[in-house]
Design an enzyme around this catalytic site. Structure first.
Site, mmCIF file in Angstrom:
data_model
loop_
_atom_site.group_PDB
_atom_site.id
_atom_site.type_symbol
_atom_site.label_atom_id
_atom_site.label_comp_id
_atom_site.label_asym_id
_atom_site.label_seq_id
_atom_site.Cartn_x
_atom_site.Cartn_y
_atom_site.Cartn_z
ATOM 1 N N GLU A 1 0.823 -1.221 0.000
ATOM 2 C CA GLU A 1 0.000 0.000 0.000
ATOM 3 C C GLU A 1 0.854 1.267 0.000
ATOM 4 O OE1 GLU A 1 -2.626 -1.078 -0.767
ATOM 5 O OE2 GLU A 1 -2.795 -3.000 0.226
ATOM 6 N N GLY A 2 2.043 1.171 -0.564
ATOM 7 C CA GLY A 2 2.935 2.325 -0.657
ATOM 8 C C GLY A 2 3.986 2.287 0.424
#
Length: 600
Positions: free
Chosen positions: A442-443
Site C-alpha cells: 500500500e505504498g
C-alpha cells in the site's frame, strides 16, 4: 505463542475519554440511533470473544501450514481458516459498516476499525481476507453503477463473496503509469482483460463462493502514463442474475513465497481475456482506485498497532515470568533463584516503548477513522471539508509511521525473550515476519513520505500542515496553565512551532533543487509521526488527569497513562532532534556520489 487478549479497557479509554466517541456518534444523525453506547459495547465485546477464541488459536498453525495451490489453480487456506470465515459471516461482521440499502447494518466505519484492530492482532493473515473485501466494497459503493452495486456489492456486504485489489505488475509497483494490462471492448459492453498482476493478497482461496477483483488496465488508444488507466470489476466466476455462473478467465498462476503472512494467499494472478466491467469513467481509474487505497492505507496502519500490541502482550507476560539475575538495587524476589527480568531497566525500556507505540498508534488510527465518519456522514459541509483535509494529511503519517514503530515494537518483543525470541514456537519472531510487509505494501514508507511532504504539505503551501498544527496549538493554549502537565505541554508547543519552521526551510531549499524534497521526506515523516504521537500522549495524559481528579477507582490504570506519557516525552520524543538535523542536511550528501561509484 502469545495468547491474545483484547485490550478492552485501553480501547474504551481512547474511544470514550480521549476522542469522546459517544458525543461524536450522537452528533452524526446517521449514527445517533444505531451507535448507542450499549450497542458499541456489545459489538466490541462480541468481537473480542471471536478474536480471542476463534482467530487467535489459528494464528500459529496458519503460519506453519500456509496456503496450498493445486494443479487446477485452486488454493486451499490453512486448517480452520474457512470455518472461521463461516462463523464471521454468520455473525454478520462483513456487513457491519455498510449502508442498509445494500444489506449492511449502517454502523460507523470507526467502530469497524476497532473490530479490525482486534482481528489483526489476533490473526493478521486471516484478517486480510475480509480486509481486502472492505476496500473493494468501498470502491464499488462510491463508483459503481446501480446495476453493479446490485450485482456485486450485496454479495460482498453479506460476506458470501470476497474482493481484492489488483494493481501491481511484475515491472511496476508504485509507478502505475507504466502498467501493461489491457482491456479490449467486447460487443456486449464488457471488456476482455489480459495481463498479469503480482502480490495480490487473497487473490485465490477456498473461503468464499466468488472473488471480485478490482483491476487496473488500459483501454485501446488510452493516453500514456497515469492519465490512461481505467478500473474494472473482474469476478472469478461470471455472474448471471446475481448468482455464480461459469468460470471467468482469471486464475492463480502461483503463490508467492514470502517472509511472513503465510496464512494469506499472496498470488500471481493471470488474466486471459477475462470478462470485466468498467467501474467509474474511462481513463480515471486512479481516481477510483484512491477510494480503495485510502481505505487500505488506514487498514495497514492498523497492522502497526496490531504488531505493537501483540508483541507487548507476549513480552510483558514473559518478562514477569522469566527469572534472570538480580536487580541492581537488590533482590526483588528473594524467595526465588533470581528476579523476574521485568525488574531490569533495559527490559522496562523495551516494554514501555512497545506500550507507548501501541497506545498512541491506536489513538491515531481511531482519530483518522473518526474524521472518516465525518467526511462520509457529516451534515455540515464545512465540517466535512475540514475533516477531509485532516484525514488526507494524517493518512500517510499513520500508514508509514505506525507501521515503522510497530515493527520496532515487534523487534523489542523478540529481544525481551532473548534467545527464546528467536525460536518459532514462542511466536514472537512470527510477529516480526508478519509485520515487516506493512512498511512495503500500500505504498512504501518512502512513497508515503513523498506524498506527505510533496503533495500534502509543500503543494498546498503548508495549509494541510497548518490544519493539524492549529489543533495542537489550541490544545497547548488551553493547557498552558496546567502545572501538572507542563512537562508535556511546553515541549509539545515548542515542537509544534518547529514543525512549521522546518517545513518552511525545506520548502525554500526545494525551490532551487527539487531533490531536497526526496532527501528530507522520510525524516520529515518520522518527525511528523513523533510529534503527532506526542500530541496524542498529551491528550491521553489530560484524560487521565481528569479521571484521577474525579476520584476514579482505577488509579493504577490512569497513573500508568501519566507515567507512560512521561516516558514517551523523555525517552522517545528526543528522536525528533536527529530527524530535524538530518532533514536539513541537504540533498548533496545523497546525490553527489555517482551511481557507478557505488562499487563493491
Amino acid at each position: 505463542m502469545p495468547e491474545y487478549k483484547a485490550p478492552l479497557r485501553e480501547i474504551k479509554f481512547v474511544l470514550d475519554e480521549v476522542l469522546d466517541m459517544p458525543s461524536h456518534y450522537a452528533n452524526l444523525p446517521a449514527y445517533a440511533d444505531v451507535a448507542t453506547p450499549d450497542m458499541v459495547d456489545a459489538i466490541i465485546n462480541e468481537g473480542a470473544k471471536f478474536c480471542e477464541n476463534v482467530l487467535s488459536p489459528l494464528n500459529r498453525g496458519g503460519d506453519i501450514e500456509g496456503c496450498t495451490r493445486h494443479d487446477d489453480a485452486s488454493v486451499t487456506t490453512p486448517t480452520g481458516f474457512k470455518e472461521a470465515y463461516k462463523q464471521y459471516v454468520e455473525g454478520g461482521w462483513p456487513s457491519m459498516t455498510h449502508s442498509e440499502d445494500v444489506g449492511g447494518q449502517g454502523l460507523p466505519e470507526s467502530l469497524g476499525t476497532v473490530v479490525s484492530e482486534m482481528i489483526g492482532t489476533a490473526n493478521w493473515s486471516w484478517g486480510m481476507y475480509p480486509g481486502l473485501s472492505h476496500g473493494a466494497m468501498n470502491t464499488i459503493s462510491v463508483w459503481g453503477t446501480p446495476e453493479q452495486k446490485e450485482e456485486y456489492l450485496t454479495k460482498l456486504v453479506s460476506g458470501e463473496w470476497t474482493g481484492t485489489m489488483c494493481l501491481t505488475e511484475p515491472h511496476c509497483g508504485s509507478d502505475l503509469g507504466i502498467l501493461k494490462t489491457k482491456a479490449e471492448p467486447n460487443a456486449d459492453g464488457s471488456y476482455a482483460i489480459s495481463g498479469t498482476k503480482i502480490f495480490i493478497s487473497a487473490g485465490e482461496h477456498d473461503m468464499a463462493d466468488n472473488i471480485v477483483h478490482i483491476v487496473l488496465a488500459r483501454l485501446p488508444g488510452a493516453p500514456e502514463g497515469t492519465k490512461g488507466i481505467s478500473l474494472f470489476i473482474v469476478p472469478k466466476f461470471n455472474v448471471e442474475g446475481g448468482e455464480v455462473a461459469d468460470r471467468n478467465g482469471v486464475t492463480c498462476g502461483s503463490i508467492e513465497h514470502k517472509m511472513g503472512i503465510h496464512g494469506n494467499a499472496t498470488c500471481v494472478m493471470n488474466f486471459d481475456g477475462a470478462k470485466g466491467f468498467l467501474i467509474g469513467p474511462e481513463n480515471k481509474g486512479l481516481n477510483a482506485m484512491f477510494t480503495f487505497m485510502n481505505t487500505a492505507r488506514i487498514g495497514t496502519a492498523i497492522q502497526g498497532v496490531a504488531a505493537a500490541e501483540g508483541s507487548f502482550q507476549g513480552a510483558l507476560a514473559y518478562a514477569k515470568d522469566r527469572l534472570a539475575m538480580r536487580s541492581l538495587s537488590g533482590p526483588k524476589a528473594p524467595e526465588k533463584a533470581a528476579d523476574p527480568i521485568i525488574v531490569h531497566p533495559d527490559v522496562r525500556k523495551m516494554l514501555l516503548t512497545q506500550k507507548a507505540f501501541a497506545e498512541a498508534g491506536r489513538a491515531m488510527v481511531y482519530l483518522t477513522t473518526q474524521q472518516n465518519d465525518i467526511v462520509h456522514k457529516g451534515e455540515d459541509e464545512a465540517a466535512r471539508k475540514e475533516a477531509d483535509e485532516l484525514l488526507g494529511f494524517l493518512t500517510p503519517i499513520a500508514k508509514a509511521f505506525i507501521t515503522e514503530t510497530g515493527f520496532e515494537a515487534a523487534n523489542h518483543g523478540v529481544q525481551v525473550f532473548g534467545g527464546h525470541g528467536f525460536i518459532a514456537e514462542w511466536g514472537m519472531e512470527q510477529i516480526v515476519r508478519d509485520t515487516r510487509i506493512s512498511m512495503l505494501y500500500e505504498g512504501t514508507t518512502g512513497i508515503q513520505a513523498l506524498d506527505l511532504l510533496g503533495r500534502k504539505v509543500l503543494s498546498t503551501q503548508g495549509q494541510s500542515l497548518k490544519g493539524f498544527t492549529k489543533l495542537v496549538h489550541k490544545f497547548c493554549k488551553e493547557e498552558a496553565d496546567n502545572a501538572e502537565l507542563a512537562h508535556l505541554i511546553a515541549p509539545l508547543a515548542e515542537l509544534n512551532k518547529e514543525w512549521g519552521d522546518l517545513t518552511m526551510k525545506i520548502g525554500m531549499t526545494a525551490m532551487n533543487d527539487r531533490e531536497e524534497v526526496g532527501s528530507a521526506s522520510v525524516d520529515y515523516l518520522m518527525y511528523s509521526g513523533y510529534v503527532t504521537f506526542a500530541y496524542l500522549w498529551a491528550k491521553m495524559a489530560k484524560a487521565a488527569q481528569v479521571a484521577l481528579a474525579a476520584g476514579t477507582t482505577e488509579e493504577a490504570f490512569y497513573n500508568a497513562k501519566l507515567t507512560t506519557a512521561r516516558f514517551y516525552f523523555t525517552r522517545i520524543l528526543p528522536r525528533t532532534k536527529g530527524h530535524a538535523a538530518t532533514m536539513l542536511a541537504g540533498a548533496d550528501t545523497l546525490m553527489d556520489l555517482d551511481a557507478e561509484h557505488f562499487a563493491f
